[in-house]
Design a protein around this motif. Structure first.
Motif, PDB file in Angstrom:
ATOM      1  N   GLU A 301      61.544  74.422  97.055  1.00  0.00           N
ATOM      2  CA  GLU A 301      62.586  73.663  96.355  1.00  0.00           C
ATOM      3  C   GLU A 301      62.058  72.295  95.940  1.00  0.00           C
ATOM      4  O   GLU A 301      62.372  71.801  94.852  1.00  0.00           O
ATOM      5  N   LEU A 302      61.263  71.675  96.803  1.00  0.00           N
ATOM      6  CA  LEU A 302      60.659  70.390  96.457  1.00  0.00           C
ATOM      7  C   LEU A 302      59.733  70.549  95.256  1.00  0.00           C
ATOM      8  O   LEU A 302      59.752  69.708  94.333  1.00  0.00           O
ATOM      9  N   ALA A 303      58.937  71.610  95.227  1.00  0.00           N
ATOM     10  CA  ALA A 303      58.057  71.868  94.081  1.00  0.00           C
ATOM     11  C   ALA A 303      58.874  72.004  92.806  1.00  0.00           C
ATOM     12  O   ALA A 303      58.480  71.496  91.751  1.00  0.00           O
ATOM     13  N   GLY A 304      60.029  72.661  92.909  1.00  0.00           N
ATOM     14  CA  GLY A 304      60.895  72.809  91.734  1.00  0.00           C
ATOM     15  C   GLY A 304      61.423  71.477  91.228  1.00  0.00           C
ATOM     16  O   GLY A 304      61.522  71.260  90.014  1.00  0.00           O
ATOM     17  N   LEU A 305      61.762  70.565  92.137  1.00  0.00           N
ATOM     18  CA  LEU A 305      62.241  69.237  91.729  1.00  0.00           C
ATOM     19  C   LEU A 305      61.134  68.452  91.026  1.00  0.00           C
ATOM     20  O   LEU A 305      61.389  67.756  90.039  1.00  0.00           O
ATOM     21  N   ILE A 306      59.912  68.555  91.551  1.00  0.00           N
ATOM     22  CA  ILE A 306      58.778  67.883  90.911  1.00  0.00           C
ATOM     23  C   ILE A 306      58.550  68.460  89.514  1.00  0.00           C
ATOM     24  O   ILE A 306      58.341  67.714  88.548  1.00  0.00           O
ATOM     25  N   ASP A 307      58.590  69.788  89.406  1.00  0.00           N
ATOM     26  CA  ASP A 307      58.406  70.438  88.103  1.00  0.00           C
ATOM     27  C   ASP A 307      59.463  69.976  87.105  1.00  0.00           C
ATOM     28  O   ASP A 307      59.152  69.720  85.934  1.00  0.00           O
ATOM     29  N   ASP A 308      60.711  69.872  87.561  1.00  0.00           N
ATOM     30  CA  ASP A 308      61.790  69.423  86.661  1.00  0.00           C
ATOM     31  C   ASP A 308      61.481  68.042  86.091  1.00  0.00           C
ATOM     32  O   ASP A 308      61.671  67.793  84.895  1.00  0.00           O
ATOM     33  N   GLU A 309      61.012  67.141  86.947  1.00  0.00           N
ATOM     34  CA  GLU A 309      60.695  65.786  86.495  1.00  0.00           C
ATOM     35  C   GLU A 309      59.534  65.788  85.502  1.00  0.00           C
ATOM     36  O   GLU A 309      59.590  65.129  84.456  1.00  0.00           O
ATOM     37  N   ILE A 310      58.487  66.522  85.825  1.00  0.00           N
ATOM     38  CA  ILE A 310      57.299  66.529  84.968  1.00  0.00           C
ATOM     39  C   ILE A 310      57.593  67.173  83.624  1.00  0.00           C
ATOM     40  O   ILE A 310      57.234  66.639  82.565  1.00  0.00           O
ATOM     41  N   ILE A 311      58.260  68.315  83.633  1.00  0.00           N
ATOM     42  CA  ILE A 311      58.536  69.041  82.375  1.00  0.00           C
ATOM     43  C   ILE A 311      59.533  68.286  81.506  1.00  0.00           C
ATOM     44  O   ILE A 311      59.356  68.171  80.284  1.00  0.00           O
ATOM     45  N   SER A 312      60.573  67.738  82.111  1.00  0.00           N
ATOM     46  CA  SER A 312      61.604  67.062  81.316  1.00  0.00           C
ATOM     47  C   SER A 312      61.117  65.736  80.745  1.00  0.00           C
ATOM     48  O   SER A 312      61.667  65.244  79.743  1.00  0.00           O
ATOM     49  N   ASN A 313      60.087  65.159  81.342  1.00  0.00           N
ATOM     50  CA  ASN A 313      59.563  63.871  80.861  1.00  0.00           C
ATOM     51  C   ASN A 313      58.227  64.008  80.136  1.00  0.00           C
ATOM     52  O   ASN A 313      57.589  63.001  79.826  1.00  0.00           O
ATOM     53  N   TYR A 314      57.824  65.235  79.842  1.00  0.00           N
ATOM     54  CA  TYR A 314      56.571  65.485  79.128  1.00  0.00           C
ATOM     55  C   TYR A 314      56.758  65.134  77.657  1.00  0.00           C
ATOM     56  O   TYR A 314      57.683  65.633  77.003  1.00  0.00           O
ATOM     57  N   LYS A 315      55.914  64.283  77.128  1.00  0.00           N
ATOM     58  CA  LYS A 315      55.997  63.884  75.722  1.00  0.00           C
ATOM     59  C   LYS A 315      55.429  64.994  74.850  1.00  0.00           C
ATOM     60  O   LYS A 315      54.254  65.325  74.917  1.00  0.00           O
ATOM     61  N   LEU A 316      56.299  65.605  74.034  1.00  0.00           N
ATOM     62  CA  LEU A 316      55.880  66.676  73.136  1.00  0.00           C
ATOM     63  C   LEU A 316      55.348  66.081  71.835  1.00  0.00           C
ATOM     64  O   LEU A 316      55.931  65.142  71.288  1.00  0.00           O
ATOM     65  N   TRP A 317      54.234  66.635  71.359  1.00  0.00           N
ATOM     66  CA  TRP A 317      53.583  66.166  70.144  1.00  0.00           C
ATOM     67  C   TRP A 317      53.699  67.215  69.044  1.00  0.00           C
ATOM     68  O   TRP A 317      54.013  68.378  69.326  1.00  0.00           O
ATOM     69  N   PRO A 318      53.421  66.862  67.781  1.00  0.00           N
ATOM     70  CA  PRO A 318      53.398  67.869  66.711  1.00  0.00           C
ATOM     71  C   PRO A 318      52.511  69.061  67.046  1.00  0.00           C
ATOM     72  O   PRO A 318      52.827  70.198  66.680  1.00  0.00           O
ATOM     73  N   SER A 319      51.416  68.834  67.754  1.00  0.00           N
ATOM     74  CA  SER A 319      50.511  69.937  68.104  1.00  0.00           C
ATOM     75  C   SER A 319      51.212  71.009  68.926  1.00  0.00           C
ATOM     76  O   SER A 319      50.904  72.208  68.793  1.00  0.00           O
ATOM     77  N   ASN A 320      52.158  70.613  69.782  1.00  0.00           N
ATOM     78  CA  ASN A 320      52.894  71.598  70.581  1.00  0.00           C
ATOM     79  C   ASN A 320      53.783  72.463  69.696  1.00  0.00           C
ATOM     80  O   ASN A 320      53.840  73.694  69.858  1.00  0.00           O
ATOM     81  N   TYR A 321      54.463  71.823  68.728  1.00  0.00           N
ATOM     82  CA  TYR A 321      55.341  72.564  67.820  1.00  0.00           C
ATOM     83  C   TYR A 321      54.533  73.448  66.869  1.00  0.00           C
ATOM     84  O   TYR A 321      54.911  74.593  66.588  1.00  0.00           O
ATOM     85  N   ILE A 322      53.432  72.920  66.375  1.00  0.00           N
ATOM     86  CA  ILE A 322      52.605  73.676  65.424  1.00  0.00           C
ATOM     87  C   ILE A 322      52.035  74.926  66.093  1.00  0.00           C
ATOM     88  O   ILE A 322      52.040  76.018  65.514  1.00  0.00           O
ATOM     89  N   ALA A 323      51.557  74.781  67.332  1.00  0.00           N
ATOM     90  CA  ALA A 323      51.010  75.931  68.049  1.00  0.00           C
ATOM     91  C   ALA A 323      52.081  76.983  68.287  1.00  0.00           C
ATOM     92  O   ALA A 323      51.841  78.190  68.102  1.00  0.00           O
ATOM     93  N   ALA A 324      53.272  76.539  68.689  1.00  0.00           N
ATOM     94  CA  ALA A 324      54.360  77.486  68.922  1.00  0.00           C
ATOM     95  C   ALA A 324      54.757  78.203  67.634  1.00  0.00           C
ATOM     96  O   ALA A 324      55.056  79.400  67.635  1.00  0.00           O
ATOM     97  N   HIS A 325      54.749  77.489  66.518  1.00  0.00           N
ATOM     98  CA  HIS A 325      55.070  78.101  65.224  1.00  0.00           C
ATOM     99  C   HIS A 325      53.992  79.093  64.810  1.00  0.00           C
ATOM    100  O   HIS A 325      54.286  80.199  64.329  1.00  0.00           O
ATOM    101  N   ALA A 326      52.729  78.732  65.005  1.00  0.00           N
ATOM    102  CA  ALA A 326      51.622  79.616  64.635  1.00  0.00           C
ATOM    103  C   ALA A 326      51.654  80.920  65.430  1.00  0.00           C
ATOM    104  O   ALA A 326      51.220  81.972  64.936  1.00  0.00           O
TER     105      ALA A 326
END
Length: 377
Positions: A301-326
């Motif tokens: 459960e602690l690992a899940g809380l850490i993951d929530d913080e890291i994923i929700s505060n991860y700065k997404l860049w155009p490269s992330n969107y472009i890769a997902a679109h490709a």
């Protein structure tokens, strides 16, 4: 003091008292001068090797020769970090400054680059006038030579990997856990450690409960898990790079890396560390998350809380969107990505189609994880 040295001397960073002798040994190390000059002055070192070595030795003496302790060494290192940022990024930003604290803190970070992830945290703390942190680094990166000396001058401590036997494993993990908790609770030194062993080469930032188990190991009979977390001020770190300098290398290394010898893996990791520092990274953003204060009952459960913080505060860049679109994961979400898409995908021109797909998945993963997390809230 003797007890501390006896218990932790083999894994700890250098003490202030050791710094002058280590600096002197580096000044006298011709292999060090030759190796680094080839990276700093490739043309000069190729045509005039002795001149390249002399130039680097002169710069090192001028910059670090008078360092009497760790703080002085790191203060003298700061201009080189700033120069790396200026030359290899399109800007470094950080947020969550309100979450920085004078309290000794256990930082648990997602992990993309061998040396730069903690370096960027330390630089942010340096700019905000906070003490730098001690850095956990795997022994697969340490060869006993000049590189190890530089890392330990920069407050790195050693995490043993590939330990043989249950008894030896427990002994070394207990010692590591004791060192980390002693650093925070007695030395009042903050710690950086990755959320899992090794980098997230597939782009999925997930905390390994085994890392948390190790961290808690030396305190498990003294404190309840939640009390320990509050006591070490456990704070996640989320770092993102617009471009991964090793994206293609990571895709290729998935095939056959398990067949490499220890020496080959060590040499490969050190080479990749240099490439990560030297090559272009685009924009880089680091976020200092909220410390973990919510209720939980288990390490998972602690690992899940850490993951929530890291994923929700991860700065997404155009490269992330472009890769997902490709990859057909999303439809194009913004027309202004079109020119950036053409430029970004040129990066993989001539790359094997399967490796290209792996690398694009790596870039797309943070966006996919962010969307999945948003759906579960």
């Amino acid at each position: 003091m003797n007890t501390l040295k006896d218990n932790f001397g083999s894994i700890a960073p250098y003490s202030d008292e050791q710094v002058p002798d280590v600096i002197k040994s580096l000044i006298e190390d011709t292999e060090f001068h030759s190796s680094i000059s080839k990276e700093w002055f490739p043309l000069v070192s190729r045509l005039f090797p002795q001149l390249g070595s002399f130039l680097f030795k002169w710069i090192f003496i001028k910059s670090f020769g008078e360092s009497k302790n760790i703080e002085e060494f790191q203060n003298n290192l700061a201009p080189f970090v700033q120069n790396m940022i200026d030359e290899t990024t399109s800007g470094f930003t950080y947020s969550g400054v309100d979450n920085l604290s004078l309290r000794p803190t256990l930082y648990i970070s997602n992990h993309r680059d061998i040396s730069l992830d903690p370096l960027f945290l330390n630089f942010a703390r340096f700019l905000e006038d906070y003490k730098t942190v001690r850095i956990a680094i795997g022994d697969n990166l340490l060869d006993g030579g000049f590189f190890e000396k530089l890392m330990r001058l920069n407050k790195s401590f050693i995490v043993h990997r590939d330990i043989q036997g249950a008894k030896e494993t427990l002994k070394k993990l207990s010692n590591l856990s004791s060192y980390i908790n002693h650093s925070i609770q007695s030395n009042k030194e903050s710690i950086w450690i990755a959320q899992s062993e090794g980098r997230a080469n597939d782009g999925n930032d997930l905390t390994d409960p085994a890392v948390l188990k190790m961290l808690y190991l030396s305190n498990r009979k003294l404190l309840q898990l939640q009390d320990w977390v509050l006591g070490v001020n456990l704070t996640p770190i989320s770092i993102s790079y617009e471009l991964d300098p090793l994206d293609i290398s990571k895709g290729i290394s998935w095939d056959g890396s398990e067949e490499l010898s220890y020496e080959e893996k060590n040499r490969k990791d050190l080479n990749e560390m240099v490439k990560g520092i030297k090559n272009q990274k685009g924009r880089v953003h680091l976020h200092i998350c909220n410390s973990i204060e919510r209720n939980f009952n288990t390490l998972e459960e602690l690992a899940g809380l850490i993951d929530d913080e890291i994923i929700s505060n991860y700065k997404l860049w155009p490269s992330n969107y472009i890769a997902a679109h490709a990859l057909g994961i999303i439809t194009k979400e913004s027309s202004d990505l079109e020119n950036k898409e053409i430029s970004f995908l040129k990066r993989f021109k001539g790359v094997d189609s399967e490796i290209r797909k792996k690398v694009l998945k790596m870039y797309a993963a943070p966006l996919v994880n962010s969307k999945q997390r948003a759906q579960t809230i």
